[in-house]
Design a protein around this motif. Structure first.
Motif, PDB file in Angstrom:
ATOM      1  N   ILE A 165      20.907  28.349  26.102  1.00 40.83           N
ATOM      2  CA  ILE A 165      20.150  27.725  24.999  1.00 40.83           C
ATOM      3  C   ILE A 165      21.178  27.745  23.986  1.00 40.83           C
ATOM      4  O   ILE A 165      21.199  26.984  22.916  1.00 40.83           O
ATOM      5  N   PHE A 166      21.974  28.671  24.088  1.00 42.32           N
ATOM      6  CA  PHE A 166      23.151  28.856  22.878  1.00 42.32           C
ATOM      7  C   PHE A 166      23.908  27.599  23.067  1.00 42.32           C
ATOM      8  O   PHE A 166      24.548  26.976  22.111  1.00 42.32           O
ATOM      9  N   GLY A 167      24.441  27.317  24.281  1.00 44.29           N
ATOM     10  CA  GLY A 167      25.065  25.955  24.563  1.00 44.29           C
ATOM     11  C   GLY A 167      24.577  24.751  23.710  1.00 44.29           C
ATOM     12  O   GLY A 167      25.131  23.968  23.214  1.00 44.29           O
ATOM     13  N   ALA A 168      23.236  24.734  24.025  1.00 42.61           N
ATOM     14  CA  ALA A 168      22.638  23.556  23.570  1.00 42.61           C
ATOM     15  C   ALA A 168      22.684  23.549  21.909  1.00 42.61           C
ATOM     16  O   ALA A 168      22.594  22.211  21.501  1.00 42.61           O
ATOM     17  N   ILE A 169      22.633  24.667  21.306  1.00 39.53           N
ATOM     18  CA  ILE A 169      22.643  24.482  20.010  1.00 39.53           C
ATOM     19  C   ILE A 169      23.817  23.879  19.442  1.00 39.53           C
ATOM     20  O   ILE A 169      23.796  23.343  18.514  1.00 39.53           O
ATOM     21  N   ALA A 170      25.035  24.116  20.213  1.00 39.45           N
ATOM     22  CA  ALA A 170      26.189  23.544  19.876  1.00 39.45           C
ATOM     23  C   ALA A 170      26.543  22.211  20.068  1.00 39.45           C
ATOM     24  O   ALA A 170      27.482  21.427  19.361  1.00 39.45           O
ATOM     25  N   GLN A 171      25.336  21.565  20.722  1.00 44.98           N
ATOM     26  CA  GLN A 171      25.797  20.282  21.157  1.00 44.98           C
ATOM     27  C   GLN A 171      25.037  18.944  19.992  1.00 44.98           C
ATOM     28  O   GLN A 171      24.180  19.504  19.329  1.00 44.98           O
ATOM     29  N   SER A 172      26.049  17.881  19.731  1.00 47.23           N
ATOM     30  CA  SER A 172      25.515  16.915  19.099  1.00 47.23           C
ATOM     31  C   SER A 172      24.866  15.773  19.915  1.00 47.23           C
ATOM     32  O   SER A 172      24.178  14.865  19.466  1.00 47.23           O
ATOM     33  N   ASP A 173      25.427  15.547  21.249  1.00 48.08           N
ATOM     34  CA  ASP A 173      24.795  14.511  21.837  1.00 48.08           C
ATOM     35  C   ASP A 173      23.491  14.922  22.805  1.00 48.08           C
ATOM     36  O   ASP A 173      23.409  16.173  23.383  1.00 48.08           O
ATOM     37  N   VAL A 174      22.398  14.073  22.669  1.00 48.61           N
ATOM     38  CA  VAL A 174      21.100  14.547  22.875  1.00 48.61           C
ATOM     39  C   VAL A 174      21.280  14.829  24.571  1.00 48.61           C
ATOM     40  O   VAL A 174      20.647  15.654  24.778  1.00 48.61           O
ATOM     41  N   LYS A 175      21.941  13.929  25.242  1.00 45.11           N
ATOM     42  CA  LYS A 175      21.636  14.150  26.612  1.00 45.11           C
ATOM     43  C   LYS A 175      22.441  15.263  27.142  1.00 45.11           C
ATOM     44  O   LYS A 175      22.083  16.088  27.906  1.00 45.11           O
ATOM     45  N   ARG A 176      23.736  15.811  26.252  1.00 46.09           N
ATOM     46  CA  ARG A 176      24.107  17.008  26.413  1.00 46.09           C
ATOM     47  C   ARG A 176      23.366  18.201  26.284  1.00 46.09           C
ATOM     48  O   ARG A 176      23.329  19.311  27.009  1.00 46.09           O
ATOM     49  N   LEU A 177      22.747  18.033  25.119  1.00 51.28           N
ATOM     50  CA  LEU A 177      21.862  19.200  24.674  1.00 51.28           C
ATOM     51  C   LEU A 177      20.684  19.322  25.570  1.00 51.28           C
ATOM     52  O   LEU A 177      20.511  20.391  25.807  1.00 51.28           O
ATOM     53  N   LEU A 178      20.250  18.123  26.111  1.00 51.47           N
ATOM     54  CA  LEU A 178      19.194  18.456  27.127  1.00 51.47           C
ATOM     55  C   LEU A 178      19.669  19.068  28.480  1.00 51.47           C
ATOM     56  O   LEU A 178      18.879  19.973  29.180  1.00 51.47           O
ATOM     57  N   SER A 179      20.847  18.702  28.742  1.00 53.43           N
ATOM     58  CA  SER A 179      21.544  19.394  30.159  1.00 53.43           C
ATOM     59  C   SER A 179      21.394  20.796  29.823  1.00 53.43           C
ATOM     60  O   SER A 179      21.413  21.612  30.681  1.00 53.43           O
ATOM     61  N   PHE A 180      21.855  21.077  28.552  1.00 54.91           N
ATOM     62  CA  PHE A 180      21.924  22.649  28.546  1.00 54.91           C
ATOM     63  C   PHE A 180      20.580  23.347  28.136  1.00 54.91           C
ATOM     64  O   PHE A 180      20.281  24.430  28.969  1.00 54.91           O
ATOM     65  N   THR A 181      19.552  22.807  27.849  1.00 57.32           N
ATOM     66  CA  THR A 181      18.327  23.292  27.861  1.00 57.32           C
ATOM     67  C   THR A 181      17.682  23.499  29.544  1.00 57.32           C
ATOM     68  O   THR A 181      17.269  24.155  29.771  1.00 57.32           O
ATOM     69  N   LEU A 182      18.149  22.441  30.119  1.00 55.78           N
ATOM     70  CA  LEU A 182      17.974  22.409  31.715  1.00 55.78           C
ATOM     71  C   LEU A 182      18.608  23.682  32.448  1.00 55.78           C
ATOM     72  O   LEU A 182      17.703  24.273  33.055  1.00 55.78           O
ATOM     73  N   VAL A 183      19.733  24.051  31.861  1.00 59.14           N
ATOM     74  CA  VAL A 183      20.452  25.181  32.537  1.00 59.14           C
ATOM     75  C   VAL A 183      19.643  26.386  31.794  1.00 59.14           C
ATOM     76  O   VAL A 183      19.168  27.326  32.733  1.00 59.14           O
ATOM     77  N   SER A 184      19.277  26.243  30.715  1.00 64.83           N
ATOM     78  CA  SER A 184      18.646  27.521  30.255  1.00 64.83           C
ATOM     79  C   SER A 184      17.104  27.611  30.836  1.00 64.83           C
ATOM     80  O   SER A 184      16.957  29.103  31.131  1.00 64.83           O
ATOM     81  N   HIS A 185      16.509  26.783  30.962  1.00 62.80           N
ATOM     82  CA  HIS A 185      15.113  26.914  31.809  1.00 62.80           C
ATOM     83  C   HIS A 185      15.067  27.202  33.195  1.00 62.80           C
ATOM     84  O   HIS A 185      14.202  27.928  33.570  1.00 62.80           O
ATOM     85  N   ILE A 186      16.262  27.173  33.776  1.00 66.84           N
ATOM     86  CA  ILE A 186      16.233  27.403  35.110  1.00 66.84           C
ATOM     87  C   ILE A 186      16.129  28.964  35.231  1.00 66.84           C
ATOM     88  O   ILE A 186      15.772  29.635  36.225  1.00 66.84           O
ATOM     89  N   GLY A 187      16.558  29.777  33.918  1.00 65.41           N
ATOM     90  CA  GLY A 187      16.582  31.120  33.769  1.00 65.41           C
ATOM     91  C   GLY A 187      15.305  31.670  34.078  1.00 65.41           C
ATOM     92  O   GLY A 187      14.892  32.757  34.800  1.00 65.41           O
ATOM     93  N   TYR A 188      14.134  30.853  33.466  1.00 63.39           N
ATOM     94  CA  TYR A 188      12.892  31.087  33.522  1.00 63.39           C
ATOM     95  C   TYR A 188      12.278  31.464  35.154  1.00 63.39           C
ATOM     96  O   TYR A 188      11.850  32.291  35.475  1.00 63.39           O
ATOM     97  N   MET A 189      12.584  30.243  35.885  1.00 63.02           N
ATOM     98  CA  MET A 189      12.317  30.447  37.156  1.00 63.02           C
ATOM     99  C   MET A 189      13.063  31.294  37.950  1.00 63.02           C
ATOM    100  O   MET A 189      12.125  32.171  39.065  1.00 63.02           O
TER     101      MET A 189
END
Lengths: 548, 241
Positions: free
Chosen positions: A301-325
């Motif tokens: 999620i920290f990676g996502a904050i740094a992004q300006s490209d929406v697709k990359r931002l969402l890729s980082f949230t994707l990584v982040s939410h794997i953590g929940y599982m």
């Protein structure tokens, strides 16, 4: 145990076989999109229907196993020698969710192709590769055999390589090269794990391995588990092994990224759930998994904050939410595993939807960069389509993201260890930061005027992501800005609706995932289904390892 | 069952050399690395599966062996070899494409594709441009965050914003006119207050921070040499984020 009639045997094979046959057919008629399109949707539709039937049957009767080939066995016909396919509640749920997603996305992709007038263009291999990907994903969920799992990983990876580098523009080749290499390295690690597992247990059948691994010394077991975890962890993008993902996914066409984001990492998560519960119960790696889950959430999620490209931002949230599982899997109780399964289903749907919406945004505004976007609120339909899954991902109360997170937190509280409390705090922080990131897309992309975006005037548009590179068209020169093709909006809206259904029927679905988690953690049912004649198998089971 | 130590060592050596090659940037070397590791692991499977024996064909013997070799391991290795071969073909195609792209980029420096390493090989893997952007990014590269640094503290000052899109200095009034109704989400509340107060025509400004901003402004509007904080190439690296 009810007798396994032959049509169930056929049913289990369908989700793999039909897309494979469809791929062959569509490849033969590669120059004929009018033929390719119905065949593709039809094949995935059949897979979906078969998955739904299996969901119904497993709920009613418990798991089914099929030994393709049906050879007797080495030691007097007790253990199977064919390719084992197993469907239990967990696999059935994963199959239904994935085939739904695959169907919606293929309609979206076809819609995009039709809309952009690329009747010849959209590389005649797109739909065949997509079908092979479908077959690989379905087969991975059905595999009852470690080597079969490896092969299905390879099948879906090979298809994903082709899809990722479609058109072979410089950007995609660059991203594709690193993706191919990382995937191959993870496959080789997996293969090494298979070698060790075969040397240790003399079998690769998951059920048989589960029985025999219980007698293996702890050190060997843990070493084996660690090798497999590294392999699955790369595929699932768990923290130290996740850096490849945001580099490679965003360059692909929107529908491709959507499918990858939804499904490919979840196949890895599914493999981790299976390995954790079936092969290596007892929680020897729980601490490692918990720390990995925490770091995955936060670093992502920290990676996502740094992004300006929406697709990359969402890729980082994707990584982040794997953590929940991973968190849910690591806690290891029935409640947490159930929450993790629910979260997997929720996340497949939501993340795919978000990527589809970003595809629409990109089409509408000519860019997916937050430095160029603005004024998208002019299209309220798009705004609604984005807002619902975005709030869902962030975990705003009525939605399934909230339900899944609360269930995870409850399971963590019930576990009560210090580490799980830290994880609870981490998951709440991640949730809030996800909300912040989504709000950022909302305020910058939708709320502010285009003129206020720092590079708002520079936006250009790519009409179709499937077309050759170098076809950027200025927004001003486009005819259809502001109108969204129904063939793309309807599947997206359908995905949003399915995501909402996960909220509306959260009760029954949670009851189902509870059953699934029970069955997954209590391995007896799985093992006796695969090895019905092996009377000793059930007796050898170690006491269940759930609950630390 | 005994395991052939020599073969294990060979498998280990193959894998180690393969991993060494995988550390390279060149795609061809990485492909060779993949192939070496793949062969190492295939050898590992065959070695670990069983001790050497007859070929796994019924009725065929090999001198001196009594047991049959394990056919399953050989089947698995065969599958793995085929898969590796397919991927190798794909990587070769990818390498060729990358070679063409990098060559084209080197020949036409004006094209969109920027060659990242000029001295590298043509099949070198390149860094992700977005990653590079974020890793090397600083305030001066981000047009939406162009607040210049205070010469004393290195902190951001609002004075940096008093430029129009062409880079010409603006007066306070022009700035206000251009920014009416704009909500600057990345400003801290006190900075936003500051913007409002800037045009107040008196001396009781809220902080010395503002005064430095105003003095910067005054210099700018007088047409003096630009204060160091406003120099376009951003001398104050310490303030960069």
């Amino acid at each position: 145990m009810i007798p396994q009639s032959s049509w169930i045997t056929v049913l289990i094979v369908l989700p793999t076989l039909v897309p494979m046959l469809g791929a062959a057919l569509t490849l033969l008629r590669g120059r004929n999109p009018a033929f390719q399109r119905p065949v593709t949707t039809g094949a995935i539709g059949i897979a979906l229907a078969a998955s739904c039937t299996m969901l119904y049957l497993t709920t009613k009767n418990g798991p089914y196993a099929v030994h393709v080939g049906g050879w007797g066995g080495r030691d007097g016909g007790t253990s199977p020698l064919g390719i084992t396919l197993v469907v239990d509640r967990l696999s059935a749920l994963m199959l239904v969710v994935s085939t739904t997603v695959l169907l919606c996305v293929v309609v979206y992709a076809i819609g995009q192709g039709i809309r952009d007038g690329t009747t010849e263009q959209p590389v005649s291999i797109f739909l065949p590769s997509y079908l092979i990907l479908t077959a690989g994903v379905c087969n991975a969920f059905l595999a009852g055999d470690l080597f079969n799992l490896y092969v299905s990983f390879e099948v879906l990876l090979a298809a994903s390589f082709v899809l990722l580098t479609l058109g072979a523009s410089a950007e995609r080749v660059r991203a594709g090269a690193s993706y191919v290499l990382v995937s191959m390295v993870s496959s080789l690690i997996f293969l090494a794990g298979i070698a060790f597992a075969y040397a240790t247990t003399g079998t690769l059948n998951l059920a048989e391995m589960a029985v025999r691994l219980d007698e293996v010394p702890d050190g060997t077991r843990n070493a084996l588990y660690a090798v497999l975890l590294v392999a699955f962890g790369i595929k699932a993008a768990v923290f130290p092994l996740s850096t490849w993902l945001p580099d490679s996914y965003p360059t692909a066409p929107a529908p491709v990224t959507a499918v990858f984001a939804g499904l490919l990492t979840k196949v890895g998560v599914y493999a981790i759930i299976r390995a954790h519960s079936l092969l290596f119960p007892g929680g020897s790696m729980d601490t490692v998994l918990m720390i990995a889950g925490l770091l995955t959430m936060l670093v992502g999620i920290f990676g996502a904050i740094a992004q300006s490209d929406v697709k990359r931002l969402l890729s980082f949230t994707l990584v982040s939410h794997i953590g929940y599982m991973i968190f849910g899997v690591a806690v290891g109780s029935t409640a947490s595993t159930s929450a993790a399964i629910y979260y997997v289903a929720h996340h497949i749907l939501v993340q795919t939807t978000l990527f589809l919406v970003v595809g629409l945004m990109e089409r509408q505004a000519g860019s997916a960069s937050l430095r160029r976007l603005g004024g998208l609120i002019a299209s309220p339909l798009l705004a609604v389509l984005f807002l619902i899954p975005a709030l869902n991902l962030g975990g705003i109360p009525p939605f399934s993201g909230f339900i899944g997170k609360v269930a995870l937190v409850e399971a963590g509280v019930a576990d009560g260890s210090v580490l799980s409390w830290i994880l609870i705090v981490g998951s709440v922080v991640t949730s809030l930061l996800t909300l912040y990131v989504m709000a950022r897309i909302w305020t910058k992309g939708f709320w502010r005027a285009r003129a206020d975006a720092p590079e708002g005037n520079m936006a250009s548009s790519t009409p179709s992501a499937l077309v050759e590179e170098g076809t950027d068209v200025l927004v001003a020169e486009r005819e259809d800005v502001g109108r969204m093709p129904a063939t793309m909006v309807v599947p997206t809206a359908a995905m949003v609706a399915v995501g909402l259904a996960l909220t509306v029927w959260a009760g029954p679905i949670f009851a189902y995932t509870d059953d699934a988690a029970d069955a997954v953690l209590d391995r007896a049912e799985y093992i006796t289904t695969v090895l019905p004649h092996d009377s000793t198998a059930a007796d050898h089971l170690m006491p269940r390892g759930g609950g630390r | 069952m005994t395991v052939n130590l020599g073969l294990l060592i060979v498998a280990g050596a193959l894998s180690a050399s393969g991993v060494y090659l995988l550390m390279e940037r060149s795609l061809i070397r990485m492909l060779f690395g993949l192939l070496l590791v793949g062969n190492g692991i295939n050898l590992l499977i065959v070695t670990l599966a069983s001790s050497p024996g007859n070929p796994p064909i019924r009725g065929r013997g090999s001198n001196g062996h009594t047991a049959d070799a394990d056919p399953l391991a050989q089947g698995m290795v065969l599958t793995a070899i085929v898969i590796t071969m397919g991927i190798a073909a794909f990587v070769l195609a990818l390498t060729y494409r990358l070679f063409v792209i990098n060559r084209r980029a080197a020949e036409e420096p004006s094209s969109d594709v920027e060659p990242t390493s000029t001295e590298g090989l043509d099949d070198d893997l390149q860094d992700d441009p977005e990653d590079v952007k974020i890793a090397t990014g600083s305030l001066k590269n981000f047009p939406d965050r162009d607040r210049s640094d205070d010469p004393n503290t290195g902190a951001d000052t609002v004075a940096g914003d008093f430029f129009d899109d062409q880079g010409n200095p603006m007066t306070v009034e022009e700035f206000e006119a251009a920014h009416t109704g704009v909500i600057e989400t990345d400003l801290m509340p006190e900075d936003a207050e500051l913007l409002l107060h800037l045009s107040d025509d008196d001396d009781d400004l809220p902080s010395s921070h503002t005064e430095s901003a105003r003095s910067d402004l005054a210099k700018l509007s007088d047409g003096d040499e630009a204060p160091p904080s406003d120099s376009p190439d951003g001398k104050h690296e310490g303030g960069d984020r």
